[in-house]
Design a protein around this motif. Structure first.
Motif, mmCIF file in Angstrom:
data_model
loop_
_atom_site.group_PDB
_atom_site.id
_atom_site.type_symbol
_atom_site.label_atom_id
_atom_site.label_comp_id
_atom_site.label_asym_id
_atom_site.label_seq_id
_atom_site.Cartn_x
_atom_site.Cartn_y
_atom_site.Cartn_z
ATOM 1 N N ASP A 119 140.987 50.927 -22.753
ATOM 2 C CA ASP A 119 139.769 51.370 -22.073
ATOM 3 C C ASP A 119 139.064 52.320 -23.028
ATOM 4 O O ASP A 119 139.719 53.151 -23.669
ATOM 5 C CB ASP A 119 140.068 52.097 -20.767
ATOM 6 C CG ASP A 119 138.803 52.598 -20.081
ATOM 7 O OD1 ASP A 119 137.954 51.762 -19.722
ATOM 8 O OD2 ASP A 119 138.653 53.822 -19.922
ATOM 9 N N HIS A 120 137.778 52.206 -23.174
ATOM 10 C CA HIS A 120 137.072 53.069 -24.114
ATOM 11 C C HIS A 120 137.335 54.549 -23.824
ATOM 12 O O HIS A 120 137.389 54.962 -22.666
ATOM 13 C CB HIS A 120 135.562 52.800 -24.050
ATOM 14 C CG HIS A 120 135.184 51.455 -24.585
ATOM 15 N ND1 HIS A 120 134.245 50.647 -23.993
ATOM 16 C CD2 HIS A 120 135.642 50.769 -25.660
ATOM 17 C CE1 HIS A 120 134.133 49.519 -24.687
ATOM 18 N NE2 HIS A 120 134.966 49.582 -25.694
ATOM 19 N N ALA A 121 137.503 55.307 -24.885
ATOM 20 C CA ALA A 121 137.625 56.757 -24.761
ATOM 21 C C ALA A 121 136.216 57.325 -24.707
ATOM 22 O O ALA A 121 135.451 57.195 -25.665
ATOM 23 C CB ALA A 121 138.391 57.327 -25.954
ATOM 24 N N SER A 122 135.858 57.924 -23.600
ATOM 25 C CA SER A 122 134.473 58.365 -23.427
ATOM 26 C C SER A 122 134.419 59.818 -22.979
ATOM 27 O O SER A 122 135.328 60.331 -22.329
ATOM 28 C CB SER A 122 133.741 57.477 -22.403
ATOM 29 O OG SER A 122 134.355 57.582 -21.128
ATOM 30 N N THR A 123 133.313 60.464 -23.352
ATOM 31 C CA THR A 123 133.079 61.840 -22.943
ATOM 32 C C THR A 123 131.617 62.184 -23.169
ATOM 33 O O THR A 123 130.902 61.470 -23.895
ATOM 34 C CB THR A 123 133.982 62.814 -23.732
ATOM 35 O OG1 THR A 123 133.970 64.093 -23.098
ATOM 36 C CG2 THR A 123 133.535 62.970 -25.175
ATOM 37 N N LEU A 124 131.156 63.261 -22.576
ATOM 38 C CA LEU A 124 129.808 63.770 -22.829
ATOM 39 C C LEU A 124 129.819 64.444 -24.195
ATOM 40 O O LEU A 124 130.325 65.555 -24.347
ATOM 41 C CB LEU A 124 129.400 64.763 -21.740
ATOM 42 C CG LEU A 124 128.078 65.521 -21.967
ATOM 43 C CD1 LEU A 124 126.900 64.568 -22.022
ATOM 44 C CD2 LEU A 124 127.872 66.572 -20.881
ATOM 45 N N SER A 125 129.268 63.774 -25.186
ATOM 46 C CA SER A 125 129.314 64.303 -26.549
ATOM 47 C C SER A 125 128.359 65.464 -26.745
ATOM 48 O O SER A 125 128.669 66.413 -27.474
ATOM 49 C CB SER A 125 128.999 63.192 -27.555
ATOM 50 O OG SER A 125 129.996 62.197 -27.522
ATOM 51 N N THR A 126 127.191 65.388 -26.125
ATOM 52 C CA THR A 126 126.263 66.518 -26.218
ATOM 53 C C THR A 126 125.220 66.448 -25.122
ATOM 54 O O THR A 126 124.875 65.376 -24.623
ATOM 55 C CB THR A 126 125.565 66.558 -27.596
ATOM 56 O OG1 THR A 126 124.932 67.819 -27.779
ATOM 57 C CG2 THR A 126 124.513 65.477 -27.729
ATOM 58 N N MET A 127 124.744 67.632 -24.731
ATOM 59 C CA MET A 127 123.579 67.761 -23.858
ATOM 60 C C MET A 127 122.671 68.802 -24.488
ATOM 61 O O MET A 127 123.136 69.838 -24.967
ATOM 62 C CB MET A 127 123.970 68.193 -22.451
ATOM 63 C CG MET A 127 122.760 68.419 -21.532
ATOM 64 S SD MET A 127 123.216 69.088 -19.898
ATOM 65 C CE MET A 127 124.022 67.657 -19.190
ATOM 66 N N ALA A 128 121.372 68.504 -24.515
ATOM 67 C CA ALA A 128 120.420 69.421 -25.149
ATOM 68 C C ALA A 128 119.171 69.563 -24.291
ATOM 69 O O ALA A 128 118.758 68.618 -23.607
ATOM 70 C CB ALA A 128 120.045 68.916 -26.537
ATOM 71 N N ILE A 129 118.595 70.750 -24.331
ATOM 72 C CA ILE A 129 117.264 70.973 -23.772
ATOM 73 C C ILE A 129 116.251 70.537 -24.820
ATOM 74 O O ILE A 129 116.372 70.877 -26.007
ATOM 75 C CB ILE A 129 117.047 72.455 -23.419
ATOM 76 C CG1 ILE A 129 118.094 72.916 -22.395
ATOM 77 C CG2 ILE A 129 115.631 72.689 -22.905
ATOM 78 C CD1 ILE A 129 118.002 72.235 -21.055
ATOM 79 N N MET A 130 115.243 69.762 -24.392
ATOM 80 C CA MET A 130 114.232 69.237 -25.321
ATOM 81 C C MET A 130 112.883 69.881 -25.026
ATOM 82 O O MET A 130 112.155 69.439 -24.132
ATOM 83 C CB MET A 130 114.152 67.715 -25.190
ATOM 84 C CG MET A 130 115.469 66.989 -25.380
ATOM 85 S SD MET A 130 116.221 67.241 -27.012
ATOM 86 C CE MET A 130 115.015 66.466 -28.077
ATOM 87 N N PRO A 131 112.534 70.953 -25.736
ATOM 88 C CA PRO A 131 111.267 71.659 -25.462
ATOM 89 C C PRO A 131 110.068 70.893 -26.010
ATOM 90 O O PRO A 131 110.186 70.011 -26.869
ATOM 91 C CB PRO A 131 111.464 72.981 -26.200
ATOM 92 C CG PRO A 131 112.372 72.636 -27.348
ATOM 93 C CD PRO A 131 113.302 71.585 -26.828
ATOM 94 N N GLY A 132 108.901 71.252 -25.489
ATOM 95 C CA GLY A 132 107.658 70.708 -26.022
ATOM 96 C C GLY A 132 107.106 69.527 -25.262
ATOM 97 O O GLY A 132 106.057 68.982 -25.649
ATOM 98 N N PHE A 133 107.764 69.114 -24.180
ATOM 99 C CA PHE A 133 107.300 67.928 -23.452
ATOM 100 C C PHE A 133 107.121 68.209 -21.966
ATOM 101 O O PHE A 133 107.039 67.272 -21.164
ATOM 102 C CB PHE A 133 108.306 66.783 -23.637
ATOM 103 C CG PHE A 133 108.508 66.376 -25.064
ATOM 104 C CD1 PHE A 133 107.654 65.464 -25.661
ATOM 105 C CD2 PHE A 133 109.540 66.922 -25.815
ATOM 106 C CE1 PHE A 133 107.842 65.087 -26.987
ATOM 107 C CE2 PHE A 133 109.727 66.554 -27.131
ATOM 108 C CZ PHE A 133 108.876 65.639 -27.727
#
Length: 560
Positions: free
Chosen positions: A332-346
């Motif tokens: 089964d694929h090894a999965s995880t949340l690799s990154t979360m970012a706030i994206m300003p300017g939009f």
């Protein structure tokens, strides 16, 4: 011997529906057996159009009930009060795990199986994937390559309808696509930033089995993104919307529901399967059905479970198991949340509707040269979104001002979820529990599974590279992980009856046909010899259509 049917198909999910369609269209009289209840297209999608205030628990569900009877299923992000009737009751359908194993087995026992709840991501595999076992020595060599499957990918995509954008990537071959869904403004910005900094990396919209144009009585996607409730428009591919009505139109399909296949019957004189033994889960009655062909499509782990239960004097360790590898090398694929970012300017931009797919960054590691301290690779799925009114559940306030605040959208965030390839290991295996029995009195399936160091090293690299890509696009990274979730979290369980060249080290040949039992085919995820790092369902469907074509050809030649 006179047979009841030409073919029996066990399971009605993604591959079972395909087997029923292909075999009936080729002139065979087919019995399709489903262990769960009947769900009629449209009329039985009972929560499809309901609003939260029409639900007893406003869509959140009965927490006490979930804790007692849906302890595993409730961990699935698609499981809600709206969709709980499309998932199994864990209390009624237990399984065992070995000491140290954490495995979330998410299941749907009903007509259509997980085709009603799947994520619809539809990706071809490449020769990087089919050649990986031979290249690095993990697992057994696939007896096929991309060229063997390419025309069947074409065939399946043309029938189910896959929307996507052609990108010309060697690691993710293009297909026969309907028009793609659009990236939103943040995703387009990140795509351009990544391409400028890393020309070998490509962010593209997820290739999804949701129609973007009408197709043969099926309406295009309504951008509701409530697919797991069932879609009466037929806008996403499911057994109910597509393969089942096609098979039924031939007049050669018989469907039996609420029927658990206990075992496949075997004749040692002919060395062939003769049919299946079935338990009516409502009445407890037991019956036998006979056929010239048997296709197992009960889902990877369930098909292996059936084969393990199909023990006899001729096959004491499970049917088609002279190699001794039945049940081993599950993945089964090894999965995880690799990154979360706030994206300003939009913040002055927003979206309308609910696109039912995200974005994907296909594998870019270890393709033509070795990079890093791990073999194989990983891909990312995710997307950019704004928080909506539900964010108010975590905010302080009361009264009119608080209510008005819920009408405002929040800042843009973007996530990349990493999916690392799971290596085939003999220690990751399925067995019959020696003690525990299920409510039907059958030996429980016992799952032995853990992710290895290679998967962890791949996810560590994925975390680092995901953050770098976000930052290159101007994002502010706020979190990221490199530990995989519990086994089963990707809902991509594979293996256990792997395909291979040598009958001494594999269960199936290049046609998904059992080495030991020539009229037995296994065409769901159990047949997989490796996992790649992209979603496998499209490959299951292509392999199923190919196997059906081969089986019928053998029958016509008198070879079966």
């Amino acid at each position: 011997m006179s047979m009841d049917f030409d073919a029996i198909v066990v399971g009605s999910g993604i591959t079972g529906g395909w087997a029923a369609k292909e075999l009936t269209q080729k002139g065979l009289k087919v019995l399709m057996i489903e262990r769960g209840r009947m769900i009629e297209h449209g009329t039985d999608y009972v929560t499809e159009t309901k609003a939260p205030w029409e639900m007893e628990f406003r869509g959140e569900g009965d927490a006490k009930l979930y804790a007692e009877e849906y302890a595993v299923q409730r961990l699935n992000r698609h499981f809600t009060e709206f969709t709980q009737n499309h998932f199994v009751n864990d209390k009624d359908n237990p399984y065992a795990v070995a000491e140290g194993t954490k495995f979330n087995w998410w299941r749907s026992y009903q007509m259509g199986g997980r085709s009603l709840t799947w994520g619809r991501q539809s990706y071809r595999w490449s020769d990087y994937d089919f050649g990986a076992n031979k290249a690095d020595g993990h697992g057994t060599d696939w007896p096929i390559r991309y060229a063997d499957l390419a025309p069947w990918y074409d065939y399946v995509e043309d029938f189910i309808g896959v929307s996507g954008a052609a990108e010309g990537l060697a690691s993710l071959p293009d297909g026969k696509f309907l028009p793609p869904m659009a990236l939103n403004v943040v995703e387009q910005h990140v795509r351009e930033a990544i391409a400028q900094r890393w020309p070998d990396r490509c962010l593209t919209v997820g290739r999804t089995a949701n129609l973007t144009a009408p197709k043969e009585g099926r309406a295009p996607c309504q951008f509701r993104s409530i697919c797991a409730r069932g879609c009466s428009y037929g806008a996403y591919f499911s057994t109910q919307s597509s393969t089942l009505p096609t098979a039924q139109a031939t007049g050669r399909l018989t469907v039996v529901t609420d029927a658990l296949v206990e075992a496949v019957d075997y004749d040692p004189a002919t060395k062939k399967a003769t049919g299946v033994r079935v338990l009516d889960v409502k009445t407890g009655a037991r019956t036998r059905h006979t056929a010239r062909l048997v296709f197992l499509n009960a889902s990877a782990f369930n098909s292996v479970h059936i084969l393990l239960r199909s023990r006899s004097e001729a096959h004491p360790n499970g049917l088609a198991n002279s190699s001794g590898v039945l049940g081993t090398h599950v993945m089964d694929h090894a999965s995880t949340l690799s990154t979360m970012a706030i994206m300003p300017g939009f913040d002055d931009r927003t979206t309308f509707g609910n696109r039912p797919t995200g974005v994907v960054i296909p594998r870019f590691r270890n393709l033509d040269r070795q990079e890093g301290d791990f073999v194989r690779g990983y891909s990312f799925q995710g997307g950019a979104l704004q928080s909506g009114w539900t964010a108010a559940k975590r905010a302080a306030g009361i009264g009119a001002d608080y209510k008005a605040k819920t009408r405002e959208v929040g800042p843009w965030r973007m996530v990349f979820v990493g999916f690392a390839e799971s290596l085939p290991r003999v220690t990751n295996r399925l067995t019959l529990d020696p003690v525990k029995l299920d409510p039907q009195g059958l030996p429980m399936l016992n799952i032995h599974f853990e992710h290895g160091d290679n998967e962890r090293r791949a996810l560590a690299d994925a975390k680092k590279e995901a953050a770098a890509m976000m930052e290159a696009a101007g994002g502010h990274v706020i979190m990221g992980f490199d530990e995989p979730g519990a086994g089963g979290s990707a809902i991509h369980e594979m293996g256990g009856a792997r395909m291979g060249h040598d009958p001494a080290s594999s269960v199936l040949n290049r046609w998904s046909q059992a080495h030991d039992v020539s009229n037995l085919f296994v065409t769901d995820g159990a047949q997989m010899s490796s996992s790649a790092c992209q979603n496998p369902s499209l490959t299951y469907m292509a392999l199923t259509a190919r196997a059906c074509d081969h089986a019928v050809s053998l029958m016509k030649e008198g070879a079966l």
